[in-house]
Design an enzyme around this catalytic site. Sequence first.
Site, PDB file in Angstrom:
ATOM      1  N   ASP A 190       0.876  -1.160   0.000  1.00  0.00           N
ATOM      2  CA  ASP A 190       0.000   0.000   0.000  1.00  0.00           C
ATOM      3  C   ASP A 190       0.925   1.225   0.000  1.00  0.00           C
ATOM      4  O   ASP A 190       2.131   1.100   0.277  1.00  0.00           O
ATOM      5  CB  ASP A 190      -0.884  -0.026   1.249  1.00  0.00           C
ATOM      6  CG  ASP A 190      -1.760   1.207   1.349  1.00  0.00           C
ATOM      7  OD1 ASP A 190      -2.318   1.641   0.321  1.00  0.00           O
ATOM      8  OD2 ASP A 190      -1.883   1.751   2.470  1.00  0.00           O
ATOM      9  N   ASP A 249      -1.414  -0.558   6.048  1.00  0.00           N
ATOM     10  CA  ASP A 249      -1.654   0.050   7.356  1.00  0.00           C
ATOM     11  C   ASP A 249      -3.108  -0.036   7.807  1.00  0.00           C
ATOM     12  O   ASP A 249      -3.444   0.440   8.888  1.00  0.00           O
ATOM     13  CB  ASP A 249      -1.228   1.526   7.326  1.00  0.00           C
ATOM     14  CG  ASP A 249      -2.116   2.376   6.421  1.00  0.00           C
ATOM     15  OD1 ASP A 249      -2.363   1.949   5.274  1.00  0.00           O
ATOM     16  OD2 ASP A 249      -2.560   3.454   6.854  1.00  0.00           O
ATOM     17  N   ASP A 296      -0.198   5.164   0.839  1.00  0.00           N
ATOM     18  CA  ASP A 296      -0.499   6.109   1.914  1.00  0.00           C
ATOM     19  C   ASP A 296      -0.446   5.396   3.257  1.00  0.00           C
ATOM     20  O   ASP A 296      -1.136   4.394   3.467  1.00  0.00           O
ATOM     21  CB  ASP A 296      -1.893   6.723   1.715  1.00  0.00           C
ATOM     22  CG  ASP A 296      -1.961   7.633   0.498  1.00  0.00           C
ATOM     23  OD1 ASP A 296      -1.192   8.601   0.468  1.00  0.00           O
ATOM     24  OD2 ASP A 296      -2.756   7.362  -0.412  1.00  0.00           O
TER      25      ASP A 296
END
Length: 297
Positions: free
Chosen positions: A24, A246, A26
């Site tokens: 991922d 995250d 961001d």
Amino acid sequence: MAIRYQTEAWDAKLVSQYDTFIFDCDGVLWRGGEKIQGAPEIVTKLMKLGKRVYFVTNNSTKSRAQYVDKITKYGIPIKDSSQVLSSAFAAASYLKSIKFNKKALIVGHEGIERELKLHDIKYVNSTEVLGGKQWAVKDLLKLKIDKEIGAVVVGMDLEFTYSKSALAALTIQANEGCFLLSTNQDHTFPAEGGKFLPGSGAGVAHIEAASNMKAINVGKPERFLFEHLRKSCNDIKLQRTIMVGDRLNTDMQFGNNGGAHSLLVLSGVTLKEDLEKPIVQQQRPRYVVESISKLFG
């Protein structure tokens, strides 16, 4: 799958168990406009070790080509857009896969526009339709709806307004068969300074409520992008593939749904205290580290 709470650094033996790393962006490589310390060096080291690296993002504001530029700017030697799977690309690919031949109304930014154009799909942006302004209700009710529109595509829109939501709802009401397509449904995104701002999911939820229609979602955690990756890389071994993200409800679920392993980093949305709460089975990470910078110790 049991959670293995490993907040200390990984060692090289653990890294060697995986051939393919899916990141991922961001909250993992950067947070807002701030680079996460050590991220470029870690990803570069993985590439030098011969690992296959892909970047999967729910952020639809940029096209795959624009993400190549951004990732390169952060010092990561990405080869080309084939290493990037973005939610804007997913929306365009989905429409192409169902042989969509109408026009799409976009609530979002140029990332979606660019990907639709690359897939030869006609579109109009809600900002253009509304002239970039907020409309009074009486004027919205007089708005002439484009009868060629067969889908409303909603992504991250930093200029989201009541008028855009109304336009989307009125279009769905007026055009039989018109459906709602979301690039992702993340309610928030991590910004600088440890803060969180409304994400695409906030706008999607607004339009779902206004149109009384559930959106088809093509971003994480849905399987669409993972299946695309498997088709484009048919020798990928899922048990030697790991998703690094995250978020529990997007990244971890995306990796688990796809049959890969999952590694949660605590540098973005999910906090350490969140792991003390009940976590549904499909969202449980196999491993946990504080940051991508801890991958090699």
